[in-house]
Write an enzyme that holds these catalytic residues in place. Structure first.
Site, PDB file in Angstrom:
ATOM      1  N   PRO A 275       8.419  80.274  29.449  1.00  0.00           N
ATOM      2  CA  PRO A 275       8.412  79.268  28.354  1.00  0.00           C
ATOM      3  C   PRO A 275       9.362  79.649  27.083  1.00  0.00           C
ATOM      4  CG  PRO A 275       6.688  80.945  28.508  1.00  0.00           C
ATOM      5  CD  PRO A 275       7.540  81.205  29.591  1.00  0.00           C
ATOM      6  N   GLY A 276       9.768  78.467  26.434  1.00  0.00           N
ATOM      7  CA  GLY A 276      10.478  78.860  25.415  1.00  0.00           C
ATOM      8  C   GLY A 276      10.147  78.225  24.242  1.00  0.00           C
ATOM      9  N   ARG A 277       9.941  76.647  24.192  1.00  0.00           N
ATOM     10  CA  ARG A 277       9.573  76.055  23.425  1.00  0.00           C
ATOM     11  C   ARG A 277       8.106  76.207  22.912  1.00  0.00           C
ATOM     12  NH1 ARG A 277      11.732  71.135  21.840  1.00  0.00           N
ATOM     13  NH2 ARG A 277      12.939  70.926  23.952  1.00  0.00           N
ATOM     14  N   TYR A 317      17.974  64.306  19.540  1.00  0.00           N
ATOM     15  CA  TYR A 317      17.108  63.913  20.297  1.00  0.00           C
ATOM     16  C   TYR A 317      15.991  62.790  19.622  1.00  0.00           C
ATOM     17  CZ  TYR A 317      18.036  68.348  22.564  1.00  0.00           C
ATOM     18  OH  TYR A 317      18.698  69.627  22.968  1.00  0.00           O
ATOM     19  N   CYS A 345      28.314  64.857   6.254  1.00  0.00           N
ATOM     20  CA  CYS A 345      29.076  63.455   6.233  1.00  0.00           C
ATOM     21  C   CYS A 345      28.858  62.896   7.588  1.00  0.00           C
ATOM     22  CB  CYS A 345      30.617  63.503   5.638  1.00  0.00           C
ATOM     23  SG  CYS A 345      30.609  64.399   3.930  1.00  0.00           S
ATOM     24  N   GLU A 346      27.922  62.411   7.848  1.00  0.00           N
ATOM     25  CA  GLU A 346      27.434  61.719   8.923  1.00  0.00           C
ATOM     26  C   GLU A 346      26.054  60.814   8.715  1.00  0.00           C
ATOM     27  OE1 GLU A 346      27.942  62.505  12.836  1.00  0.00           O
ATOM     28  OE2 GLU A 346      29.588  64.252  12.722  1.00  0.00           O
ATOM     29  N   TYR A 374      14.596  75.864  19.250  1.00  0.00           N
ATOM     30  CA  TYR A 374      15.970  74.986  19.022  1.00  0.00           C
ATOM     31  C   TYR A 374      16.305  74.327  17.936  1.00  0.00           C
ATOM     32  CZ  TYR A 374      14.597  75.203  24.153  1.00  0.00           C
ATOM     33  OH  TYR A 374      14.233  75.758  25.311  1.00  0.00           O
TER      34      TYR A 374
HETATM   35  C1  LIG Z   1      15.591  75.895  28.702  1.00  0.00           C
HETATM   36  C2  LIG Z   1      15.198  76.379  30.011  1.00  0.00           C
HETATM   37  C3  LIG Z   1      13.849  77.041  29.842  1.00  0.00           C
HETATM   38  C4  LIG Z   1      12.774  77.121  28.749  1.00  0.00           C
HETATM   39  O1  LIG Z   1      12.705  75.618  28.717  1.00  0.00           O
HETATM   40  P1  LIG Z   1      11.296  75.078  27.392  1.00  0.00           P
HETATM   41  O2  LIG Z   1      11.217  73.817  27.547  1.00  0.00           O
HETATM   42  O3  LIG Z   1      11.699  75.733  25.926  1.00  0.00           O
HETATM   43  O4  LIG Z   1      10.009  76.039  27.719  1.00  0.00           O
HETATM   44  C5  LIG Z   1      13.404  77.536  30.830  1.00  0.00           C
HETATM   45  N1  LIG Z   1      13.919  77.957  32.041  1.00  0.00           N
HETATM   46  C6  LIG Z   1      15.306  77.312  32.384  1.00  0.00           C
HETATM   47  C7  LIG Z   1      15.837  77.469  33.349  1.00  0.00           C
HETATM   48  C8  LIG Z   1      15.792  76.684  31.166  1.00  0.00           C
HETATM   49  O5  LIG Z   1      16.971  76.157  31.460  1.00  0.00           O
END
Ligand SMILES: *Cc1c(COP(=O)(O)O)cnc(C)c1O
Length: 420
Positions: A275-277, A317, A345-346, A374
């Site tokens: 997990p990132g987001r 996005y 300037c966009e 992000y």
């Molecule tokens: C970007 C990515 C993640 C994380 O995605 P999230 O939507 O931020 O959880 C995990 N694994 C891989 C391989 C990714 O490219």
């Protein structure tokens, strides 16, 4: 869930007023909540119950070392997609054995670095990559653990640009090829195939596509085992959504855990998720000051000192970020539609169109909510705007975790050619 709330009419990160941070370090500034990061890690972990899971925080979402170190202290590993991210993860205290190296285009140099570092696993995305890894590892006298990334031909996610699991996307290999590569890897000197990986997209709320993808992964495991191949690890990827909308719904993590248990719980494999987001998004806000308000062509504009170079998600996005005035609006304040834009300037440098906002004047502070993932990670110096400062808060403590970039750092290393 996030620990950003109004206290006595002023928006705070945990117990620290954002206005205090803005006064001390200026704006725009990204502010992260340590407690929110921890909270999301813990709910993610809890969703798996007693299933053996290694949570690899996806460093690309927010790669500040203070954020990675927060994850490291909780026992997380790291999902990385470049040598730079591996180096950051190591610097932030994540052991090589916790680091997964993924990505569709890893250079030989990056692969060599990862292998020498003895990372936990490299996720393979093509035949040529598999061969290159085996060659490099064998040269070094090492055997590298690898997973094969399956492209399950299932798309998911909040936007076409963040869907990664369709057959037409650049990521992974088909199930057939994955199984073939697994058998080949088993015969190669420099690699040991340990399992399969999948990652189908980002900002996923609906669990059905994930379920489909995991089912395909489980089927692959059974077929590989029938051929006598050992499979003992599954990397289930990241992609679970964060809640950006004030009334929005996020993925049901308990249901996610139940679904994982149902599909792969019986396979006796160790699990990884990336997990990132979900971890970082709601753990950050971007604080900005209103430069000027203006009317143009019958529209009202709020020009703020943050821009698309600080937060590109709306431009890239069409992403939505809740906007809150730092000084809480009166409950009876009239809301009027206003376009919130940055100084770049966009025309694309627009954060929100016709957003209903309470009255707000030049000089006042605003927070863009849920910018922890992000956000700064995708920042640039476009329009020669220095990278914003980053601050982390924990309870009533706060500290700058990256100072605002100086102009010297921005262009001091550029070189004028001799003939000029
Ligand atoms: C970007 C990515 C993640 C994380 O995605 P999230 O939507 O931020 O959880 C995990 N694994 C891989 C391989 C990714 O490219």
């Amino acid at each position: 869930m996030r620990f950003f709330d109004y206290l006595d009419g002023t928006l705070c990160a945990e117990a620290v007023p954002l206005a205090k941070i803005a006064a001390a370090v200026g704006t725009p500034v990204h502010v992260y909540s340590h407690a929110t990061l921890e909270h999301h890690f813990k709910v993610m972990k809890a969703a798996f119950g007693d299933l053996p899971v290694h949570i690899c925080y996806a460093v690309k979402a927010n790669s500040n070392r203070a954020v990675i170190a927060t994850m490291a202290a909780l026992g997380a590993g790291a999902d990385t997609v470049s040598e730079g991210e591996i180096r950051r993860a190591l610097h932030a205290g994540i052991a090589p054995q916790g680091i997964v190296f993924a990505g569709v285009g890893k250079t030989d140099q990056e692969l060599r670095f990862a292998i020498e570092t003895k990372v936990r696993q490299i996720n393979i995305e093509s035949m040529s990559e598999l061969e290159r890894i085996s060659t490099i590892a064998a040269e070094l006298g090492q055997v590298q653990d690898v997973c094969i990334r399956v492209n399950p031909d299932v798309g998911a996610g909040g936007h076409a640009k963040i869907t990664t699991g369709k057959a037409s996307n650049k990521f992974g290999v088909s199930q057939d090829l994955a199984e073939k590569l697994y058998g080949l890897a088993d015969q190669m000197p420099g690699v040991r195939p340990v399992g399969l990986s999948v990652h189908i997209g980002s900002q996923i709320i609906d669990l059905a596509p994930m379920e489909l993808a995991y089912q395909k992964l489980a089927d692959c495991v059974v077929r590989l085992r029938t051929r006598g191949l050992d499979v003992f690890r599954l990397d289930l990827g990241g992609g679970l959504a964060a809640t950006y909308d004030e009334n929005g719904i996020g993925p049901d993590l308990a249901a996610y855990g139940t679904m994982v248990r149902k599909l792969v719980g019986h396979l006796d494999v160790e699990l990884e998720i990336e997990p990132g987001r979900l971890i970082a998004a709601n753990a950050g806000v971007l604080v900005s000051r209103v430069i000027v308000t203006k009317e143009n062509g019958g529209k009202s504009f709020l020009v703020v000192d943050a821009a698309m170079n600080d937060l590109i998600r709306p431009a890239l996005y069409e992403a939505y970020h809740q906007l809150l005035p730092i000084q809480q609006a009166r409950p009876d304040a009239a809301l009027t539609p206003i376009d919130v834009v940055g100084p770049v300037c966009e025309t694309g440098d627009t954060f929100a169109e016709e957003r209903l906002m309470p009255p707000i004047q030049s000089g006042e502070l605003l927070a863009f909510m849920s910018t922890g993932a992000y956000g700064f990670a995708m920042a640039s110096t476009y329009n020669s705007r220095p990278l914003a400062a980053e601050v982390m808060v924990s309870g009533d403590r706060w500290q700058v975790v990256r100072p605002r970039q100086s102009y010297e750092d921005m262009f001091g290393t550029e070189i004028l050619p001799d003939w000029l």
